[in-house]
Design a protein around this motif. Structure first.
Motif, short mmCIF file in Angstrom:
data_model
loop_
_atom_site.label_atom_id
_atom_site.label_comp_id
_atom_site.label_asym_id
_atom_site.label_seq_id
_atom_site.Cartn_x
_atom_site.Cartn_y
_atom_site.Cartn_z
N SER A 92 3.90 -2.89 12.94
CA SER A 92 4.90 -3.94 12.77
C SER A 92 4.82 -4.62 11.42
CB SER A 92 4.72 -5.00 13.87
OG SER A 92 3.42 -5.57 13.80
N GLU A 93 3.93 -4.12 10.53
CA GLU A 93 3.70 -4.76 9.24
C GLU A 93 4.33 -3.97 8.11
OE1 GLU A 93 -0.03 -6.05 6.30
OE2 GLU A 93 -0.40 -5.03 8.21
N ASN A 119 0.81 5.89 12.01
CA ASN A 119 1.64 4.80 12.54
C ASN A 119 2.68 4.30 11.53
OD1 ASN A 119 2.31 3.29 14.79
ND2 ASN A 119 0.99 1.58 14.25
N VAL A 120 3.09 5.18 10.62
CA VAL A 120 4.06 4.79 9.59
C VAL A 120 5.49 5.10 10.04
CG1 VAL A 120 4.95 5.40 7.30
CG2 VAL A 120 2.53 4.90 7.60
N THR A 121 6.38 4.15 9.81
CA THR A 121 7.81 4.35 10.00
C THR A 121 8.54 3.80 8.77
OG1 THR A 121 8.08 2.23 11.13
CG2 THR A 121 7.70 4.17 12.51
N VAL A 122 9.79 4.16 8.63
CA VAL A 122 10.63 3.60 7.58
C VAL A 122 11.83 2.95 8.27
CG1 VAL A 122 12.06 4.06 5.56
CG2 VAL A 122 9.93 5.32 5.89
N LYS A 123 12.07 1.69 7.93
CA LYS A 123 13.22 1.00 8.49
C LYS A 123 14.33 0.93 7.44
CE LYS A 123 10.73 -1.80 11.89
NZ LYS A 123 10.46 -3.16 12.43
N ALA A 124 15.53 1.28 7.89
CA ALA A 124 16.71 1.23 7.01
C ALA A 124 17.69 0.22 7.60
CB ALA A 124 17.35 2.60 6.91
N THR A 163 0.82 -1.22 0.00
CA THR A 163 0.00 0.00 0.00
C THR A 163 0.85 1.26 0.00
OG1 THR A 163 -0.16 -0.10 2.42
CG2 THR A 163 -1.93 -1.14 1.15
N ALA A 164 2.15 1.10 0.05
CA ALA A 164 3.10 2.21 -0.10
C ALA A 164 4.03 1.87 -1.25
CB ALA A 164 3.89 2.45 1.18
#
Length: 292
Positions: free
Chosen positions: A245-246, A194-199, A167-168
């Motif tokens: 967490s998804e 509740n959006v984050t970006v993991k690097a 969805t992103a």
């Protein structure tokens, strides 16, 4: 900037801080010195067990490697504030000192490549372009510098890892040449709730939360990732958008060298020269670490 911890021992001075200042004609400072107040410090223990407070000055751009930095120590005693002004020092001062003192060929190459990178940055930005940082190099010292054109590769992969029905979506990746070299990735998503970006860099995961996510307009957003060290310019970074967490996006892979690869035929010869000098510096940092 090291301060003997004994100066701030019990019953002596309190409230230590250091104000760093250095010339900055970038980002609207109009020729006035930039002042950085540093109140946090780490404690360093010397081999003789003496302790020092270490105050670090951040934010020096590649163009400012040749700038002299002044450090003023502040402390309180008996309700009064006292100061001590340290001699000016700069990154280039350290480079030239190492060239004179070190026997390490790898370190000398690193120092010369850094001075050359700083000089290319001045030409590219126009900041003190008529004052090359490498002007003080002798012919012998120049010979330690890397002259070969760096090998460039492209790691960009918008589908490094794929999920069902994301969805992103990823819209682009680039590099920001600012205070430090940083990767910027852009994505689209309907809601930031509740959006984050993991690097993921070198096996370590960094979480970029809502405070790091900036609007790019038209439902698109970007994050800027600046955790790479000089020796990691060829390392890949994997980015994934999460809601809670998804994972809600595919994983995009990018690297600093990918940007240099994409820009290698740019019409701006100043940009091409800067990126080549940057990669030489990064490769020299890698070689120096490998030699230790």
């Amino acid at each position: 900037y090291l301060v003997p911890a004994s100066v701030f021992a019990e019953g002596e001075f309190t409230d230590p801080k250091v104000i760093f200042s250095y010339g900055n004609r970038i980002n609207g400072y109009n020729g006035e010195d930039l002042r950085i107040v540093v109140e946090d410090y780490t404690v360093y223990t010397h081999t003789d067990n003496s302790k020092y407070y270490v105050f670090e000055c951040y934010g020096i751009t590649p163009s400012q490697v040749g700038d002299a930095v002044s450090a003023t120590l502040y402390g309180s005693f008996g309700g009064e504030t006292y100061t001590h002004v340290n001699d000016d020092y700069g990154v280039s001062s350290y480079c030239y000192a190492q060239l004179e003192q070190s026997d390490s060929k790898e370190l000398k190459t690193l120092m010369v490549d850094l001075l050359n990178y700083a000089t290319a940055a001045r030409v590219y930005t126009g900041y003190k372009a008529d004052e090359p940082v490498n002007a003080g190099l002798t012919e012998e010292e120049k010979s330690y510098g890397t002259t070969a054109v760096p090998t460039l590769e492209n790691h960009l992969n918008l589908k490094q890892a794929v999920i069902a029905a994301p969805t992103a979506s990823w819209k682009g990746a680039s590099v920001v040449l600012g205070d430090t070299v940083a990767i910027r990735v852009r994505f689209a998503v309907e809601s930031l709730e509740n959006v984050t970006v993991k690097a993921v860099l070198a096996g370590k995961t960094y979480v970029l939360d809502s405070s790091s996510i900036k609007s790019a307009g038209n439902g698109e957003y970007y994050v800027t990732f600046a955790e790479m060290n000089a020796y990691q310019l060829r390392d890949t970074v994997d980015f994934t958008v999460y809601r809670g967490s998804e994972a809600i996006s595919n994983t995009v892979r990018y690297s600093v060298v990918s940007y240099a690869y994409a820009q290698q035929n740019h019409t701006s010869t100043k940009l091409v020269a800067l990126l080549q000098a940057m990669m030489r510096y990064g490769d020299a940092a890698n070689a120096y670490l490998a030699s230790k």
